[in-house]
Design an enzyme around this catalytic site. Structure first.
Site, PDB file in Angstrom:
ATOM      1  N   GLY A 177       0.839  -1.186   0.000  1.00 16.52           N
ATOM      2  CA  GLY A 177       0.000   0.000   0.000  1.00 16.52           C
ATOM      3  C   GLY A 177       0.874   1.236   0.000  1.00 16.52           C
ATOM      4  O   GLY A 177       2.065   1.150   0.320  1.00 16.52           O
ATOM      5  N   HIS A 188       7.816  -7.429  -4.255  1.00 14.23           N
ATOM      6  CA  HIS A 188       6.483  -7.815  -4.741  1.00 14.23           C
ATOM      7  C   HIS A 188       6.538  -9.133  -5.523  1.00 14.23           C
ATOM      8  O   HIS A 188       6.886  -9.137  -6.705  1.00 14.23           O
ATOM      9  CB  HIS A 188       5.918  -6.704  -5.626  1.00 14.23           C
ATOM     10  N   ASP A 248     -18.748 -12.224 -21.574  1.00 16.63           N
ATOM     11  CA  ASP A 248     -19.326 -12.309 -20.227  1.00 16.63           C
ATOM     12  C   ASP A 248     -20.802 -12.711 -20.267  1.00 16.63           C
ATOM     13  O   ASP A 248     -21.225 -13.608 -19.544  1.00 16.63           O
ATOM     14  CB  ASP A 248     -19.155 -10.985 -19.474  1.00 16.63           C
ATOM     15  N   GLU A 275       4.111 -10.748  -6.610  1.00 17.73           N
ATOM     16  CA  GLU A 275       2.960 -10.881  -7.507  1.00 17.73           C
ATOM     17  C   GLU A 275       3.190 -10.302  -8.905  1.00 17.73           C
ATOM     18  O   GLU A 275       2.416 -10.560  -9.811  1.00 17.73           O
ATOM     19  CB  GLU A 275       1.718 -10.233  -6.861  1.00 17.73           C
ATOM     20  N   LYS A 286     -11.439 -12.176 -15.764  1.00 19.49           N
ATOM     21  CA  LYS A 286     -11.751 -12.362 -17.184  1.00 19.49           C
ATOM     22  C   LYS A 286     -11.175 -13.663 -17.773  1.00 19.49           C
ATOM     23  O   LYS A 286     -11.862 -14.378 -18.488  1.00 19.49           O
ATOM     24  CB  LYS A 286     -11.198 -11.168 -17.965  1.00 19.49           C
ATOM     25  N   CYS A 339       5.369  -6.061   1.413  1.00 18.67           N
ATOM     26  CA  CYS A 339       5.725  -4.641   1.446  1.00 18.67           C
ATOM     27  C   CYS A 339       5.039  -3.936   2.629  1.00 18.67           C
ATOM     28  O   CYS A 339       5.371  -4.224   3.770  1.00 18.67           O
ATOM     29  CB  CYS A 339       5.394  -4.019   0.103  1.00 18.67           C
ATOM     30  N   TYR A 340       4.060  -3.090   2.380  1.00 19.47           N
ATOM     31  CA  TYR A 340       3.394  -2.442   3.521  1.00 19.47           C
ATOM     32  C   TYR A 340       2.835  -3.503   4.480  1.00 19.47           C
ATOM     33  O   TYR A 340       2.862  -3.325   5.707  1.00 19.47           O
ATOM     34  CB  TYR A 340       2.264  -1.514   3.036  1.00 19.47           C
TER      35      TYR A 340
END
Ligand code: XMP
Length: 519
Positions: free
Chosen positions: A60, A176, A234, A178, A375, A87-88
């Site tokens: 964050g 990070h 969708d 991710e 998605k 991180c944060y």
């Protein structure tokens, strides 16, 4: 979703406002573990009820010492559940557990080399004492770890780049895992999920379909559902999933607003009516929409008119179908996250209202079977359900259709010109093998005319702009470096065969500051 095998093992991601939070969820889902993102201040009772196998605290923008620094309920530390702070999130863990976080001399941003000192848990399978590239983006760093923690990895600027207390199963990483810039990030997250949280990779789309069909049957009972089909991924997947669950208790309505691509309405009808045998209703409302769009030039007004008239036409058709209790919508997880985000709804740049307002107007309950999916998971579900690949891999198409690609007034002549140009663009982009590589490729008809020469004749005709963009999520986009030969073929074909066009230009603007669509 009711508890069933599929949702027994869940990971909770608490969001402290990082731009990467959705990516954490993506990586966890890719590892076939179900997870949800919730705001950092999720009440502890809800956390307990969620019953996570593990908790991931996102990064964050705040500093832990800011007056309004976001704080999760401290009781999450007493649940006996493994926690990974990123991180944060790592700084939050440190702060809460009695360690010290300090301002780094300068912000560390970009690639860093991580040296692993302990490869038992988080870094299992990664070479010890060797350098591994990771992505850093932080101001503060860990000055003193809380009691019980050990350094698991360090980097030049972060003596505590990763730390862990294996007995409590608490871990923190300064970088990070991710993002794609951390090549071993997926492995690190998998280690957290499988080795530390002891999850199993059971979240597959085949099991999602099974569980969802059961749930839809329970929820809907003998009631009737209507679904607005647009031919997009969708709504198509929503309809097929519902049809599997409740058969012809589902009625689908395709409103042809006359703003669709060439042959689109017919193709959608053939697929759903003939192939799937659904209760399908095509409403040809082209004339109706054109009438209401007459003289409308302002982009927002265009969108509003189209949204409003969609509701009018849809409602009228739905009434003819008799009593209906539910409206099915293809809402996806990113929309759900957006609406519960603690940052509040982002500013409306353009009104995206495809079916907005319908449930209130028609007093219908909503059924949204895809609201937990990203998605690419929806695409996977579509393939599992046997939808044609061309439909599943279809590029996004805006609800207001070609109207927002005709700058100025929408008329049937201008629609005809754009449709022909658009068909050529897609044919050539497909031929060049680019269709599934780019985010979107389309033509835009501009409200200007330019001078040209054809044979010996002076012409004074329309300009078509070509837009091709690369993007991951439509939030940002860059114009695609389409090979010159492809651009040349598109331009030649449009100018030679589309009556009324004598110039093609290529849009080389990225988003931001431009947007993908021109209106
Ligand atoms: P912009 O133009 O805002 O578009 O950069 C971002 C993405 O959203 C699509 N788009 C829409 N989709 N209804 C939709 O369902 C809409 O009203 C709408 N407007 C834009 C656009 O095609 C791009 O993929």
């Amino acid at each position: 979703m009711t508890a069933n095998g599929l949702y027994e093992q869940k990971v909770l991601i608490l969001d402290f406002g990082s731009q990467y939070t959705q990516l954490i969820a993506r990586r966890v889902r890719e590892a076939r573990v179900y997870c949800e993102i919730h705001p950092f201040n999720m009440p502890i009772a809800q956390v307990r009820a969620f019953s996570p196998r593990g908790i991931i605290l996102s990064g964050g923008p705040a500093s832990i010492y800011d007056n309004d620094a976001p704080m999760a309920d401290r009781k999450i530390l007493d649940l006996g559940v493994p926690i990974l702070g990123i991180c944060y999130g790592m700084q939050y863990l440190t702060h809460q557990l009695g360690g010290v976080v300090a301002k780094a001399a300068e912000r560390e941003y970009g690639n860093a080399l991580l040296t692993i000192r302990d490869d038992r848990d988080l870094f299992r399978g990664m070479e010890k004492e060797a350098a591994h590239t990771v992505w850093m983006s932080h101001g503060d760093r860990i000055e003193r770890m809380p009691e019980g923690f050990e350094v698991l990895a360090d980097s030049k600027n972060s003596p505590v780049a990763a730390m862990g207390d294996p007995s409590r199963r608490f871990f923190g990483v300064q970088f990070h895992p991710e993002v794609a810039h951390t090549p071993d990030g997926a492995l690190i997250l998998k280690n957290f999920l499988f080795t530390i949280c002891r999850c199993d990779p059971t979240w597959t789309m085949a099991s999602f379909i099974q569980a969802t069909i059961r749930k839809l049957r329970d929820e809907i009972g003998p009631n009737r559902v209507i679904c607005g089909l647009s031919g997009g991924v969708d709504s198509s997947v929503t309809a097929v999933l519902l049809h599997r669950a409740i058969g012809n208790q589902l009625s689908c309505i395709l409103v042809d607003n006359g703003l669709l691509r060439k042959d689109e309405a017919r193709e959608v009808m053939e697929l759903f009516q003939e192939h799937y045998g659904m209760d399908f209703h095509l409403v040809d409302a082209s004339e109706h929409f054109l009438r209401h769009l007459k003289g409308v030039v302002d982009p927002e007004r265009k969108r509003k008119v189209i949204g409003r008239e969609f509701i009018t036409v849809f409602e009228k058709k739905a009434k003819e179908l008799g009593k209906v209790e539910y409206l099915a919508q293809g809402t996806l997880y990113p929309d759900v996250i957006e609406s519960v985000s603690f940052k509040g709804p982002s500013a409306t740049i353009k009104s995206h209202h495809n079916v907005g307002g319908l449930p209130e107007v028609m007093k219908l309950k909503l059924v949204e079977p895809l609201r937990e999916l990203f998605k690419d998971e929806v695409r996977e579900v579509g393939m599992e359900l046997g939808l044609p690949k061309a439909l599943v891999m279809r590029q996004p198409f805006p609800g207001p259709g070609l109207a927002v690609r005709i700058l100025g007034e929408v008329t049937s002549e201008r629609l005809e010109i754009l449709r022909s140009a658009d068909t050529i663009v897609l044919e050539e982009i497909r031929k060049a093998g680019l269709y599934e590589k780019v985010w979107q490729a389309f033509a835009v008809l501009l409200p200007v005319r330019t001078v040209g020469v054809m044979g010996d004749e002076r012409t004074y005709e329309n300009v078509v702009a070509l837009r091709v963009v690369d993007s991951l999520d439509a939030m940002t986009a860059d114009w695609t470096r389409v090979p010159y030969e492809v651009l040349a073929r598109i331009s030649n074909r449009i100018i030679n065969s589309v009556r009324g066009v004598n110039r093609v230009v290529y849009d080389i603007s990225s988003k931001p500051p431009s947007t993908i669509e021109w209106e």
